[in-house]
Motif scaffolding. Structure first.
Motif, PDB file in Angstrom:
ATOM      1  N   UNK A 240       0.861  -1.193   0.000  1.00 20.99           N
ATOM      2  CA  UNK A 240       0.000   0.000   0.000  1.00 20.99           C
ATOM      3  C   UNK A 240       0.897   1.243   0.000  1.00 20.99           C
ATOM      4  N   UNK A 241       1.594   1.423  -1.112  1.00 19.24           N
ATOM      5  CA  UNK A 241       2.626   2.454  -1.206  1.00 19.24           C
ATOM      6  C   UNK A 241       2.032   3.854  -1.101  1.00 19.24           C
ATOM      7  N   UNK A 242       0.941   4.101  -1.825  1.00 23.26           N
ATOM      8  CA  UNK A 242       0.334   5.436  -1.810  1.00 23.26           C
ATOM      9  C   UNK A 242      -0.150   5.804  -0.405  1.00 23.26           C
ATOM     10  N   UNK A 243      -0.777   4.865   0.276  1.00 19.80           N
ATOM     11  CA  UNK A 243      -1.249   5.121   1.640  1.00 19.80           C
ATOM     12  C   UNK A 243      -0.082   5.383   2.580  1.00 19.80           C
ATOM     13  N   UNK A 265       7.244  11.316  -6.114  1.00 16.46           N
ATOM     14  CA  UNK A 265       6.907  10.168  -6.946  1.00 16.46           C
ATOM     15  C   UNK A 265       8.108   9.250  -7.122  1.00 16.46           C
ATOM     16  N   UNK A 266       9.287   9.846  -7.274  1.00 16.00           N
ATOM     17  CA  UNK A 266      10.511   9.054  -7.423  1.00 16.00           C
ATOM     18  C   UNK A 266      10.743   8.188  -6.191  1.00 16.00           C
ATOM     19  N   UNK A 267      10.520   8.752  -5.022  1.00 16.08           N
ATOM     20  CA  UNK A 267      10.702   7.992  -3.781  1.00 16.08           C
ATOM     21  C   UNK A 267       9.656   6.892  -3.648  1.00 16.08           C
ATOM     22  N   UNK A 272       8.635   0.947  -3.775  1.00 14.93           N
ATOM     23  CA  UNK A 272       8.138  -0.286  -4.379  1.00 14.93           C
ATOM     24  C   UNK A 272       9.291  -1.221  -4.734  1.00 14.93           C
ATOM     25  N   UNK A 273      10.360  -0.658  -5.293  1.00 13.12           N
ATOM     26  CA  UNK A 273      11.532  -1.474  -5.632  1.00 13.12           C
ATOM     27  C   UNK A 273      12.178  -2.041  -4.372  1.00 13.12           C
ATOM     28  N   UNK A 277      12.588  -5.965  -3.600  1.00 10.52           N
ATOM     29  CA  UNK A 277      13.923  -6.554  -3.419  1.00 10.52           C
ATOM     30  C   UNK A 277      14.074  -7.220  -2.057  1.00 10.52           C
ATOM     31  N   UNK A 278      13.513  -6.603  -1.020  1.00 12.58           N
ATOM     32  CA  UNK A 278      13.717  -7.100   0.340  1.00 12.58           C
ATOM     33  C   UNK A 278      12.730  -8.191   0.733  1.00 12.58           C
ATOM     34  N   UNK A 279      11.472  -8.122   0.219  1.00 15.54           N
ATOM     35  CA  UNK A 279      10.430  -8.944   0.824  1.00 15.54           C
ATOM     36  C   UNK A 279       9.613  -9.780  -0.147  1.00 15.54           C
TER      37      UNK A 279
END
Length: 537
Positions: A240-243, A265-267, A272-273, A277-279
Motif C-alpha cells: 500500500x505504497x500510496x497510503x 513520486x521518485x521515492x 516499491x523497488x 527486493x527485500x520482501x
C-alpha cells in the motif's frame, strides 16, 4: 507545502547511504511532535502491563481469603471454594491468557495493522477490567482473569514494534527504553493504589482495585484514535505504497509544518523497488500457501523465525525472554508470600520496585554506546540477576538485594525489547516479538506451580531457582552472533556478512586517510564490489 508529485533529486541522492524508507524517516520526517505524542500513548500500553501484573499478584491472596469467607458453607467440596489447586490455577490462568494472546500478536498486526490492533484491544481491556466490579461466581473470576491476560497479551508486544517503525535510528533505542520504563511506573502505581483502596495485604475491596485499571486503557483508546497513524513500514510491505506516502506526509506536516519536504513520486517508485527486493520472498511464500487458511500463514512465519540466518538468533532470544519473565514476574508473584511471613506491608514492597527506576536511567546512558551496547548489557545484567538472587537465597540484606535485582531485571527487559525489534526484518518483526513474548508468557504459566511448590518446601528456595535461570540467560546472551547497536532496520544480512569476513571489516575500519583518499577516486571499483552482493541475494 510542495506537491508530492514532483520529483526531487535531493531525495534520490540521499538514498545512496540509506534505504529509501530509512532516508525518508531520518531526513524528512525526523523526530518531532508526532513521535513524541505517539511515544506518550504507547507508554500507556506498558504502563498497563505493570499495573495489571502487580494487581493480579497483590489481589490473589486477598481473593482467596475473602472468597472463602464469603463461601464458608462450601468449605471442603463446594464449587465456589478456592482450595490449593484452584488457587494455583487462578494464578496461572491469567498468564495463560497472556501466552495465547502473544501468539496472535504477529498475525493480527500483520493482517490488520498496528493501529487497529491497539484500538480494538485497548477498548476491550478497559471493558474487561471494569467488569471485575460485578464478579460473583468462581467461573466468572476464572473467565475474566483469563480474558484480562489474553487481551493484553496481544497488545503489549506492539508498543515497541510500532515505535521502532516510525522513529529515526538515533532515537529508536532510547525511545524503546522509555516505553519499557513505563512498566515499573505501572508497578509502583499499582502498589500505591492498593495502599489506598485495600485495608492491608490480606483484606480489602479487590474488585474495585482491579476495575480502576480501566482508566488508563480508555485514555489509550482515545489517544490512539485521535493521534496515532498507521506504521508506514507496515503499509509498504503490505503493498500500500500510496497510503504509506500519505501517512508519511502527514507526519512531516505535524513535525515541520506546511514547509516540510514531502514524499516524491521518485521515492514512491523506490519504495516499491525496495519492498520487492527485500520482501518478495516472503510474499511468494504467502502466494504458494494462498489455498490454505490464515493458520497456515502463522505456522509459515513462525517456521521462518527458526530457519537459516535466524535459527540461533531466535533460540537465544527465546531462552532469554523465557528467563527474564520467569525471574521478574516470578519474583513479583512470590514476594507477597515471603513478605507476609516477614510481616511487612505495602511500603516495603514499594521500595523494592523503586529499584527499577535507576535501571531506567542506566539504560539511557549505555543503550546506544557502541562499545557497550545491547549484547554486552544483556551479558552483564543477566549475570547480576544470578548473583543477586543467590544473595537473596542466603538472606544477605534481603530487601536491598531485591531492589538491586529489580534494577537488573529492568535493564534486561529494556535491552531485550530493543534488540528483538532491531534484529528481525519488517515482515517478521511483530511475529518475532510475538513468538518471543509467547515464550516469555509460557514461563509465567508454569511459574506459579514451580515457585509455590518450592516455596512450600523452603521459604527462600524460589530465589535459588531464579539465580540458576539468570546464569543460563547470561550465557545465551553471550552466544548472540552480533550486536544491533546503531544498525539500520532490515540489515541483518549485512551484519552477518561482516561477521563472516571479520578481517575485511577490521582492515576497512583501519584504513589510513591517504588510502581512503585514493579509494575515493575509484567509485566504479566500489560499485563492482557492492552490486554482485545485492544480485546474489
Amino acid at each position: 507545502m510542495s506537491s508530492p508529485n514532483k520529483s526531487n533529486s535531493r531525495g534520490s541522492k540521499s538514498t545512496q547511504k540509506l534505504e529509501v524508507i530509512d532516508n525518508i524517516i531520518e531526513r524528512k520526517i525526523g523526530f518531532g511532535l508526532y513521535q513524541k505524542r505517539a511515544l506518550g500513548y504507547l507508554c500507556l500500553i506498558d504502563f498497563n502491563d505493570g499495573l495489571e501484573l502487580i494487581l493480579m499478584s497483590l489481589t490473589l491472596p486477598i481473593i482467596k481469603n475473602q472468597w472463602n469467607i464469603e463461601h464458608a458453607s462450601e468449605v471442603g467440596d463446594g464449587e465456589q471454594y478456592i482450595d490449593s489447586s484452584r488457587y494455583k490455577w487462578l494464578g496461572s490462568i491469567f498468564f495463560l491468557g497472556n501466552l495465547l494472546g502473544a501468539l496472535l500478536t504477529g498475525p493480527l498486526s500483520d493482517k490488520f495493522g498496528r493501529r487497529k490492533v491497539v484500538l480494538i484491544n485497548s477498548i476491550s481491556y478497559g471493558v474487561v477490567a471494569f467488569l471485575f466490579l460485578f464478579v460473583q461466581s468462581l467461573g466468572e473470576l476464572y473467565f475474566l482473569r483469563f480474558i484480562y491476560g489474553f487481551v493484553y497479551g496481544i497488545t503489549l508486544p506492539i508498543s515497541t514494534t510500532f515505535y521502532s517503525e516510525i522513529t529515526p535510528q538515533k532515537m529508536r533505542g532510547k525511545g524503546v527504553v522509555t516505553i519499557n520504563s513505563a512498566i515499573p511506573v505501572g508497578l509502583a502505581t499499582g502498589v500505591i493504589m492498593a495502599a489506598i483502596v485495600l485495608n492491608d495485604t490480606s483484606s480489602g475491596n479487590w474488585r474495585l482495585l482491579i476495575s480502576l485499571s480501566c482508566i488508563p486503557a480508555f485514555i489509550l483508546f482515545y489517544g490512539a484514535y485521535k493521534h496515532l497513524l498507521e506504521s508506514p513500514r507496515f503499509l509498504v510491505v503490505d503493498k500500500r505504497i500510496q497510503e504509506a506516502a500519505d501517512i508519511m506526509n502527514q507526519m512531516i506536516t505535524i513535525n515541520k509544518g506546511d514547509g516540510g519536504e514531502v514524499v516524491t513520486d521518485d521515492e514512491m517508485e523506490q519504495l516499491e523497488k525496495w519492498r520487492a527486493r527485500k520482501y518478495d520472498h516472503f510474499q511468494g511464500m504467502t502466494q504458494i500457501e494462498q489455498v490454505k487458511n490464515q493458520i497456515s500463514l502463522i505456522y509459515l512465519k513462525i517456521f521462518q523465525l527458526f530457519k537459516d540466518k535466524y535459527t540461533w538468533i531466535s533460540i537465544s532470544l527465546c531462552v532469554q525472554w523465557f528467563g527474564i519473565h520467569f525471574m521478574s514476574i516470578g519474583q513479583t508473584f512470590i514476594l507477597p508470600f515471603v513478605q507476609a511471613q516477614q510481616k511487612k506491608g505495602f511500603g516495603d514492597m514499594l521500595l523494592v520496585f523503586f529499584g527499577e527506576i535507576p535501571g531506567v536511567i542506566m539504560t539511557f546512558l549505555i543503550i546506544d554506546r557502541q562499545y557497550f551496547g545491547r549484547k554486552n548489557s544483556l551479558i552483564l545484567f543477566f549475570g547480576g540477576c544470578f548473583v543477586l538472587n543467590l544473595l537473596a537465597y542466603y538472606q544477605v540484606s534481603f530487601s536491598f538485594v531485591l531492589s538491586l535485582s529489580r534494577f537488573c531485571y529492568r535493564q534486561c527487559h529494556a535491552v531485550l525489547y530493543v534488540i528483538t525489534n532491531e534484529i528481525y526484518e519488517t515482515p517478521l518483526r511483530t511475529t518475532g516479538i510475538g513468538v518471543n513474548s509467547a515464550f516469555a508468557r509460557f514461563s509465567t504459566v508454569i511459574m506459579p506451580f514451580v515457585l509455590v511448590a518450592i516455596f512450600d518446601a523452603s521459604t527462600y528456595g524460589p530465589f535459588l531457582c531464579l539465580a540458576i535461570i539468570g546464569a543460563v540467560c547470561s550465557l545465551m546472551a553471550y552466544k548472540l552472533p552480533f550486536d544491533t547497536t546503531n544498525i539500520k532496520l532490515d540489515h541483518v544480512d549485512e551484519e552477518l556478512e561482516q561477521r563472516t569476513h571479520p578481517l575485511d571489516v577490521v582492515k576497512e575500519e583501519n584504513m589510513s586517510s591517504s588510502q581512503k583518499s585514493n579509494n575515493s577516486h575509484q567509485p566504479n571499483k566500489q560499485k563492482d564490489i557492492e552490486i554482485p552482493l545485492i544480485q546474489q541475494k
